[in-house]
Design a protein around this motif. Sequence first.
Motif, short mmCIF file in Angstrom:
data_model
loop_
_atom_site.label_atom_id
_atom_site.label_comp_id
_atom_site.label_asym_id
_atom_site.label_seq_id
_atom_site.Cartn_x
_atom_site.Cartn_y
_atom_site.Cartn_z
N ILE A 110 51.30 36.85 50.60
CA ILE A 110 49.89 36.48 50.82
C ILE A 110 49.68 35.01 50.49
O ILE A 110 49.02 34.27 51.23
CB ILE A 110 48.97 37.39 49.99
CG1 ILE A 110 49.01 38.82 50.55
CG2 ILE A 110 47.54 36.85 49.98
CD1 ILE A 110 48.30 39.84 49.73
N LEU A 111 50.28 34.55 49.38
CA LEU A 111 50.10 33.17 48.97
C LEU A 111 50.76 32.19 49.94
O LEU A 111 50.39 31.01 49.97
CB LEU A 111 50.66 32.96 47.56
CG LEU A 111 49.97 33.74 46.43
CD1 LEU A 111 50.49 33.30 45.08
CD2 LEU A 111 48.46 33.58 46.50
N GLU A 112 51.69 32.67 50.74
CA GLU A 112 52.32 31.81 51.75
C GLU A 112 51.29 31.29 52.76
O GLU A 112 51.52 30.28 53.43
CB GLU A 112 53.41 32.59 52.50
CG GLU A 112 54.65 32.87 51.67
CD GLU A 112 55.62 33.80 52.37
OE1 GLU A 112 55.35 34.18 53.54
OE2 GLU A 112 56.63 34.17 51.76
N HIS A 113 50.14 31.96 52.84
CA HIS A 113 49.10 31.58 53.80
C HIS A 113 48.07 30.62 53.19
O HIS A 113 47.07 30.30 53.84
CB HIS A 113 48.39 32.82 54.33
CG HIS A 113 49.28 33.73 55.13
ND1 HIS A 113 49.36 33.65 56.50
CD2 HIS A 113 50.14 34.70 54.74
CE1 HIS A 113 50.24 34.56 56.93
NE2 HIS A 113 50.71 35.21 55.89
N LEU A 114 48.32 30.16 51.97
CA LEU A 114 47.40 29.23 51.31
C LEU A 114 48.16 27.95 50.95
O LEU A 114 49.38 27.97 50.79
CB LEU A 114 46.85 29.86 50.02
CG LEU A 114 45.94 31.08 50.19
CD1 LEU A 114 45.70 31.75 48.84
CD2 LEU A 114 44.61 30.68 50.83
N PRO A 115 47.44 26.82 50.82
CA PRO A 115 48.11 25.58 50.43
C PRO A 115 48.77 25.72 49.06
O PRO A 115 48.30 26.48 48.21
CB PRO A 115 46.96 24.56 50.38
CG PRO A 115 45.88 25.13 51.24
CD PRO A 115 45.99 26.62 51.08
N PRO A 116 49.88 24.98 48.83
CA PRO A 116 50.53 25.02 47.52
C PRO A 116 49.54 24.64 46.42
O PRO A 116 48.66 23.80 46.61
CB PRO A 116 51.64 23.95 47.65
CG PRO A 116 51.90 23.85 49.12
CD PRO A 116 50.58 24.10 49.79
N GLU A 117 49.70 25.29 45.26
CA GLU A 117 48.85 25.03 44.09
C GLU A 117 47.39 25.42 44.28
O GLU A 117 46.53 24.98 43.51
CB GLU A 117 48.93 23.55 43.67
CG GLU A 117 50.32 23.08 43.28
CD GLU A 117 50.86 23.83 42.07
OE1 GLU A 117 50.13 23.93 41.06
OE2 GLU A 117 52.00 24.34 42.13
N THR A 118 47.10 26.25 45.31
CA THR A 118 45.74 26.79 45.41
C THR A 118 45.39 27.52 44.11
O THR A 118 44.29 27.39 43.59
CB THR A 118 45.62 27.74 46.61
OG1 THR A 118 45.88 27.01 47.81
CG2 THR A 118 44.22 28.34 46.70
N PHE A 119 46.36 28.28 43.63
CA PHE A 119 46.24 28.90 42.31
C PHE A 119 47.19 28.17 41.36
O PHE A 119 48.40 28.17 41.58
CB PHE A 119 46.60 30.39 42.35
CG PHE A 119 45.59 31.24 43.07
CD1 PHE A 119 44.37 31.52 42.50
CD2 PHE A 119 45.88 31.77 44.32
CE1 PHE A 119 43.43 32.31 43.16
CE2 PHE A 119 44.96 32.56 44.98
CZ PHE A 119 43.73 32.82 44.40
N ARG A 120 46.64 27.58 40.32
CA ARG A 120 47.49 26.89 39.35
C ARG A 120 48.23 27.88 38.47
O ARG A 120 49.28 27.58 37.92
CB ARG A 120 46.65 25.95 38.48
CG ARG A 120 46.02 24.81 39.26
CD ARG A 120 45.40 23.80 38.32
NE ARG A 120 44.55 22.86 39.06
CZ ARG A 120 43.81 21.94 38.48
NH1 ARG A 120 43.82 21.82 37.16
NH2 ARG A 120 43.06 21.12 39.21
N VAL A 121 47.63 29.05 38.32
CA VAL A 121 48.20 30.10 37.47
C VAL A 121 48.15 31.42 38.23
O VAL A 121 47.14 31.72 38.89
CB VAL A 121 47.42 30.23 36.14
CG1 VAL A 121 47.84 31.47 35.37
CG2 VAL A 121 47.59 28.97 35.30
N ILE A 122 49.23 32.18 38.14
CA ILE A 122 49.26 33.51 38.76
C ILE A 122 49.72 34.52 37.71
O ILE A 122 50.79 34.37 37.13
CB ILE A 122 50.22 33.53 39.97
CG1 ILE A 122 49.74 32.54 41.06
CG2 ILE A 122 50.33 34.94 40.55
CD1 ILE A 122 50.78 32.26 42.12
#
Length: 204
Positions: A110-122
């Motif tokens: 799912i995160l592959e579809h968002l820009p890098p570092e959209t979430f700083r913490v997962i």
Amino acid sequence: MDGTLVDTEPYWMATETAIAEQYGGTWTHEDAMSLVGNDLLVSGAYLKTKLDLDQSPEEVVEMLLDGVVAQVRHSVPWCAGSRELLLALHAAGVPCGLVTMSYQRFVAPILEHLPPETFRVIVTGDMVSEGKPHPEAYLTAAAALGVDPADCVAIEDSPTGARSAEAAGCRVLVVPNHVPVPEGPKRVFRESLEGLSPEDLARL
């Protein structure tokens, strides 16, 4: 994530039903609803008991993930306004954390579809010892972001998730999806994330 960022609950429910059919068990809508927002091991234990499965709860979780990950790789069902809000927060430099009871191998595609570092913490369900409604996951995310939980807005769609964020000390923006969420002292309700801006979240 599930039910707030992406509407994957139908994927989980379809996989639960498929497992029940494979093993000759009965799975109801009420069974599915009772698992929304839960720690995956809790869901795995429930399925094991309900369907009288030989597999361990951990093995049932892997079966669930196999089915849901395959569906996500085919199509990511974004919740209305969620991706737009995330991109606006990212552009505004607002630090964001993803707090989900799903496991890393489900989160990754799912995160592959968002820009890098959209979430700083997962923080995923396989990274904590206590799942929601325990506050550990939210406390872990806030600490990793270097912020006080009281300065955070958590976006949730389930009673379990709202209780977790509330217990951590966060303000909770509730956007109900598949299950009703009761009122609470730190809860603000909205029908959708559509049209929501970083400034709107700041006002909370």
